[in-house]
Write an enzyme that holds these catalytic residues in place. Structure first.
Site, short mmCIF file in Angstrom:
data_model
loop_
_atom_site.label_atom_id
_atom_site.label_comp_id
_atom_site.label_asym_id
_atom_site.label_seq_id
_atom_site.Cartn_x
_atom_site.Cartn_y
_atom_site.Cartn_z
N HIS A 1 -8.96 4.51 2.00
CA HIS A 1 -7.28 4.70 2.12
C HIS A 1 -6.80 3.10 2.90
O HIS A 1 -5.75 2.63 2.29
CB HIS A 1 -6.17 5.68 2.46
CG HIS A 1 -4.85 5.98 2.35
ND1 HIS A 1 -4.69 5.49 0.87
CD2 HIS A 1 -3.60 5.33 2.53
CE1 HIS A 1 -3.52 5.40 0.56
NE2 HIS A 1 -2.56 5.59 2.48
N TYR B 1 0.23 17.57 3.65
CA TYR B 1 0.54 16.61 5.16
C TYR B 1 2.56 15.93 4.43
O TYR B 1 2.86 16.56 5.47
CB TYR B 1 0.05 15.38 4.99
CG TYR B 1 0.65 14.53 4.20
CD1 TYR B 1 0.79 13.43 4.62
CD2 TYR B 1 -0.45 14.22 3.10
CE1 TYR B 1 0.91 12.00 3.99
CE2 TYR B 1 -0.07 13.26 2.00
CZ TYR B 1 0.29 12.31 2.49
OH TYR B 1 0.54 10.88 2.19
N ASP C 1 0.95 -1.41 0.06
CA ASP C 1 0.36 -0.03 0.21
C ASP C 1 0.84 1.41 0.01
O ASP C 1 1.34 1.60 -1.44
CB ASP C 1 -1.31 -0.43 1.20
CG ASP C 1 -1.01 -0.78 2.42
OD1 ASP C 1 0.17 -0.18 2.63
OD2 ASP C 1 -1.18 -0.23 3.20
N TYR D 1 9.51 10.68 4.49
CA TYR D 1 8.63 11.05 3.60
C TYR D 1 10.00 12.22 3.65
O TYR D 1 10.32 12.61 2.64
CB TYR D 1 7.87 11.93 4.40
CG TYR D 1 6.11 11.28 4.25
CD1 TYR D 1 5.33 11.25 3.62
CD2 TYR D 1 5.62 9.99 5.67
CE1 TYR D 1 4.55 10.24 3.46
CE2 TYR D 1 4.84 9.27 5.70
CZ TYR D 1 3.89 9.64 4.90
OH TYR D 1 3.00 8.66 4.59
#
Length: 313
Positions: A292, A149, A100, A227
Site C-alpha cells: 500500500h 477497519y 495516495d 473516516y
C-alpha cells in the site's frame, strides 16, 4: 533533508504546515493515513532536482497542521478548501497533483476544481463514483461487515484506544509494513497485527521515529476524523453524482495493495468502469510485489513513473 524547507501557511481558517523544495512548475503531494508530508520525502527531493516546485503539506488533522476537534470539519470540501487556499497563498495557479489516501482527496480536488489541476498521478486508491442509493459506511458494512477497519474507526475513542494500546513506534512498524492483501477485517483491532522482526530495506528506524514522534504528540484522532466524515462527504457531494473526473490521469497500484483486493475493484479498474468515470485516464500501472505505501516502498520507481507522466504537460 537539508534541501526541504518548512513553513506555516494560513488557509481556510487553519494553519497548515508545508514542506517544499525547488522551484518551477508546482507538484502538490497529498499524504494518506497514518502519514505526514514525510511520506513524500523521496519525491520532494527527486522532482525538485528536475526543476519542479514540490509541495507536501501535513493535511488538516495531521502533524504540525491544525486539527479541528469535530469530525464534521473533515469533509472533502474542507480538505479541498484548505488546498485551494494554500495554492492561492503560494501564488500557484495550477498544479500537478499526486495522492495516495490523499488519493481520495485528490479525486475530490479534481471533481471540484479541475481548473487548478494540470494532471493527476494517483496511487493505490482508485476513483469511487458516488452511489446515490447507499452511503459508503452502509456499503462497507454490507460488503465487509462491522469489523472492517473503516467501520471500526467510526466510534470516537474506540480506535484511539486500539492505537494507544501499543507504543506509537510499534504501531507504525505494524502499519507501514502490512503486506496482507486481504481487506483489513480486524475484530481485535490493529494492535493484533504482526510486528515485523526487522524493518524492510526501504524503511529505517529514523523514519519510524519521525512518524512516531509526531503522532505521539498529536494522537490519531485527526486521521480517524477523515473516516468519520465519509458519510457526511457523501451527503454533501450529491450534486456531483454521475460527474466524471476530467483531468489527465495516471493510476499506480501495487499488486499486494489491500485496496486493490477489495471486492469488485480489479474488475472496475481493468474492466472499463474506471476509464468510463475517468475518461482522460491515460495509464494504469500495477507494480508487482508492492503493497500500500508504494511511494516509500518503491520510491525510485514511483519517482520515475510520476516524472515520465508530468513531463508531457
Amino acid at each position: 533533508m537539508e534541501k526541504i524547507e518548512h513553513s506555516t501557511i494560513a488557509t481556510n481558517g487553519i494553519n497548515m504546515h508545508v514542506a517544499s523544495a525547488g522551484s518551477g512548475p508546482a507538484v502538490l503531494f497529498l499524504h494518506g493515513f497514518p502519514e505526514l508530508w514525510y511520506s513524500w520525502r523521496h519525491q520532494l527531493l527527486y522532482l525538485s532536482s528536475l526543476g519542479y516546485r514540490a509541495i507536501a503539506p501535513d493535511l488538516r488533522g495531521f502533524g504540525d497542521t491544525d486539527a479541528p476537534p469535530s469530525p464534521s470539519s473533515y469533509t472533502a470540501h474542507h480538505i479541498v478548501g484548505d488546498l485551494v487556499g494554500l495554492l492561492d497563498q503560494l501564488g500557484v495557479d495550477q498544479v500537478f497533483l499526486v495522492g495516495d489516501w490523499g488519493a481520495m482527496m485528490a479525486w475530490y480536488f479534481c471533481l471540484f476544481r479541475p481548473d487548478r489541476v494540470k494532471a493527476l498521478v494517483n496511487l493505490s486508491v482508485h476513483f469511487t463514483p458516488r452511489n446515490p442509493a447507499i452511503s459508503p459506511l452502509d456499503g462497507f458494512r454490507l460488503m465487509l461487515g462491522d469489523d472492517f477497519y473503516v467501520c471500526k474507526f467510526q466510534e470516537p475513542g474506540v480506535a484511539e484506544a486500539d492505537f494507544g494500546s501499543v507504543d506509537t513506534a510499534t504501531m507504525f512498524k505494524k502499519f507501514l509494513t502490512m503486506r496482507d492483501p486481504r481487506p483489513p477485517i480486524i475484530p481485535n483491532g490493529f494492535r493484533s497485527l504482526a510486528t515485523p522482526e526487522a524493518l524492510p530495506s526501504w524503511l529505517t528506524e529514523e523514519d519510524i521515529d519521525y512518524f512516531a514522534a509526531k503522532f505521539a504528540k498529536t494522537g490519531f484522532t485527526g486521521g480517524f476524523n477523515y473516516y468519520r466524515a465519509i458519510d457526511l462527504t457523501w451527503e454533501l457531494t450529491a450534486p456531483w453524482s454521475g460527474s466524471e473526473i476530467k483531468v489527465p490521469t495516471k493510476f499506480i497500484v501495487g499488486d499486494l495493495d489491500l485496496v486493490y483486493h477489495f471486492p469488485g475493484v480489479k474488475e472496475y479498474i481493468h474492466g472499463g468502469g474506471f476509464k468510463k468515470d475517468v475518461p482522460f485516464l491515460e495509464e494504469v500501472v500495477v507494480m508487482e510485489g508492492a503493497a500500500h505505501f508504494i511511494n516509500q516502498e518503491k520510491a525510485d520507481e514511483i519517482n520515475s513513473l510520476i516524472y515520465d507522466f508530468i513531463k508531457q504537460f
